[in-house]
Design a protein around this motif. Structure first.
Motif, PDB file in Angstrom:
ATOM      1  N   ARG A 166       4.963 -61.165  -6.248  1.00 49.79           N
ATOM      2  CA  ARG A 166       4.466 -62.405  -6.852  1.00 49.79           C
ATOM      3  C   ARG A 166       2.946 -62.472  -6.763  1.00 49.79           C
ATOM      4  NH1 ARG A 166       6.055 -66.402  -3.709  1.00 49.79           N
ATOM      5  NH2 ARG A 166       7.555 -65.348  -2.371  1.00 49.79           N
ATOM      6  N   LEU A 167       2.394 -62.040  -5.622  1.00 53.28           N
ATOM      7  CA  LEU A 167       0.939 -62.020  -5.470  1.00 53.28           C
ATOM      8  C   LEU A 167       0.307 -60.992  -6.407  1.00 53.28           C
ATOM      9  CD1 LEU A 167       0.613 -62.246  -1.572  1.00 53.28           C
ATOM     10  CD2 LEU A 167       0.306 -64.069  -3.241  1.00 53.28           C
ATOM     11  N   THR A 171      -2.513 -55.821 -10.824  1.00 50.99           N
ATOM     12  CA  THR A 171      -1.429 -55.352 -11.689  1.00 50.99           C
ATOM     13  C   THR A 171      -1.850 -54.108 -12.459  1.00 50.99           C
ATOM     14  OG1 THR A 171      -0.624 -57.620 -11.934  1.00 50.99           O
ATOM     15  CG2 THR A 171       0.131 -56.005 -13.550  1.00 50.99           C
ATOM     16  N   LYS A 181      -0.010 -62.188  -9.995  1.00 49.15           N
ATOM     17  CA  LYS A 181      -1.049 -63.195 -10.193  1.00 49.15           C
ATOM     18  C   LYS A 181      -2.421 -62.569 -10.421  1.00 49.15           C
ATOM     19  CE  LYS A 181       1.060 -66.903  -7.435  1.00 49.15           C
ATOM     20  NZ  LYS A 181       0.884 -67.770  -6.244  1.00 49.15           N
ATOM     21  N   SER A 182      -2.564 -61.320 -10.062  1.00 42.26           N
ATOM     22  CA  SER A 182      -3.859 -60.643 -10.157  1.00 42.26           C
ATOM     23  C   SER A 182      -3.833 -59.627 -11.296  1.00 42.26           C
ATOM     24  CB  SER A 182      -4.194 -59.942  -8.830  1.00 42.26           C
ATOM     25  OG  SER A 182      -5.305 -59.094  -8.970  1.00 42.26           O
ATOM     26  N   LYS A 183      -4.690 -59.818 -12.287  1.00 44.70           N
ATOM     27  CA  LYS A 183      -4.774 -58.861 -13.391  1.00 44.70           C
ATOM     28  C   LYS A 183      -5.294 -57.516 -12.904  1.00 44.70           C
ATOM     29  CE  LYS A 183      -5.489 -62.360 -16.979  1.00 44.70           C
ATOM     30  NZ  LYS A 183      -6.410 -62.872 -18.038  1.00 44.70           N
ATOM     31  N   ASP A 190      -7.623 -67.331  -4.087  1.00 45.59           N
ATOM     32  CA  ASP A 190      -6.809 -66.957  -5.248  1.00 45.59           C
ATOM     33  C   ASP A 190      -5.344 -66.848  -4.922  1.00 45.59           C
ATOM     34  OD1 ASP A 190      -9.429 -64.764  -6.390  1.00 45.59           O
ATOM     35  OD2 ASP A 190      -9.106 -66.895  -6.749  1.00 45.59           O
ATOM     36  N   TYR A 191      -5.041 -66.714  -3.639  1.00 45.60           N
ATOM     37  CA  TYR A 191      -3.655 -66.460  -3.268  1.00 45.60           C
ATOM     38  C   TYR A 191      -3.150 -67.521  -2.321  1.00 45.60           C
ATOM     39  CZ  TYR A 191      -4.862 -62.019  -5.330  1.00 45.60           C
ATOM     40  OH  TYR A 191      -5.307 -61.041  -6.188  1.00 45.60           O
ATOM     41  N   THR A 207      11.125 -67.828  -9.474  1.00 49.84           N
ATOM     42  CA  THR A 207      10.166 -66.819  -9.031  1.00 49.84           C
ATOM     43  C   THR A 207      10.268 -66.530  -7.553  1.00 49.84           C
ATOM     44  OG1 THR A 207       8.492 -68.528  -8.701  1.00 49.84           O
ATOM     45  CG2 THR A 207       8.564 -67.473 -10.860  1.00 49.84           C
TER      46      THR A 207
END
Length: 307
Positions: free
Chosen positions: A30-31, A39, A34-36, A306-307, A22
């Motif tokens: 990548r960040l 995205t 990780k977030s729905k 979260d990140y 990854t």
């Protein structure tokens, strides 16, 4: 390598091996994955942007082409609908899907360029006001207070009534009336940043004020600027649709979602799709932009876990 040797590897080595695949992805991607929310917003905005760019190739019909014999045709899945028109036609027999596709161009153009105008004004005012302070700061802040005292929609309506509607006029008006939020946020950050060591060091070696503002302070406030610009774009798209709905925004034959809403309201009882589908297009687009803006805010927030 045997299972025994694998078990002896340190946790750090194992983590590095697992994340090697990854790590080739860009950090922002990548960040984002990780977030729905991020995205979802990115996918929506990408679809709308691609649709706007390739509208002439995607749209099944010319958006102003009239099919008189098929006026007010319902969507193909409803009784009486035709397979030729996926979302049906309007009161002049124009294909609704094609008009929605072309309407995305206007929304993105107005939203993007109005944000550029507002951001350029607000960023400059915020940098200059926060950096110099004193009477310059007082003048700019009183100007900001004056804009805040007048509702944006009222100010916009007055200017458009005096100048007349049009695409370029709408972009300039929405830009000039929405720069205040940029100025206030950027100014507050500059007031703190200008006391930092790197600014004092730049001043001590004779760096000019303009270079300090735009080479040293600007990169440090750009994260906040990006978040505001993203969220402001959603508001601008809604404002454009509202003004077009009132007949003061984009004028025919240019297609706009707000203009389609204005036409469709007269046929809600007999053909609900004329207003519903453009309204859904506005809602989905603005939600996508807001989702992406929320993700940017979380990414740039140092307190986010979260990140």
């Amino acid at each position: 390598m045997t299972s025994t040797e694998t078990a002896k590897l340190s946790p750090n080595v194992m983590a590095e091996a697992e994340g090697k695949g990854t790590s080739r992805l860009p950090k922002w991607l990548r960040l984002l994955l990780k977030s729905k929310t991020g995205t979802t917003g990115f996918i929506i905005l990408t679809i709308v942007t691609v649709t706007a760019i390739f509208a002439p190739w995607i749209a099944p019909y010319d958006p102003v082409e009239q099919h008189v014999v098929d006026m007010l045709a319902p969507p193909f899945w409803l009784e009486g609908g035709s397979s030729k028109y996926i979302l049906g036609t309007d009161n002049l027999g124009r294909d609704l899907l094609s008009r929605i596709i072309y309407g995305s161009q206007v929304s993105l153009i107005v939203g993007l360029f109005a944000v550029i105008v507002a951001g350029a004004i607000g960023l400059t005012v915020g940098l200059v006001s926060g950096f110099y302070g004193g009477w310059i700061d007082n003048v700019f802040m009183r100007l900001v207070d004056s804009f805040l005292a007048i509702p944006n929609i009222l100010f916009t309506l007055v200017i458009l009534k005096l100048t007349g509607p049009g695409l370029m006029t709408l972009i300039v008006v929405l830009g000039v009336t929405n720069w205040v939020v940029y100025a206030r946020v950027i100014r507050s950050e500059v007031l703190s940043l200008k006391e930092r060591e790197f600014v004092r060091a730049a001043r001590s070696i004779g760096v000019r004020d303009g270079a300090i503002m735009f080479k040293h302070l600007l990169p440090n406030v750009f994260s906040s600027f990006s978040v505001i610009a993203t969220l402001s774009m959603a508001t601008t798209i809604i404002s454009e649709a509202s003004l077009s709905f009132l007949g003061l925004g984009i004028q025919p034959p240019i297609v706009s979602w707000g203009g389609m809403l204005s036409t469709g309201r007269e046929y809600l009882a007999t053909n609900w799709g004329l207003a519903t589908f453009p309204g859904l297009a506005i809602t989905i687009t603005t939600l996508g932009i807001i989702f992406l803006g929320d993700w940017l805010r979380d990414v740039f927030d140092p307190r986010s876990q979260d990140y």
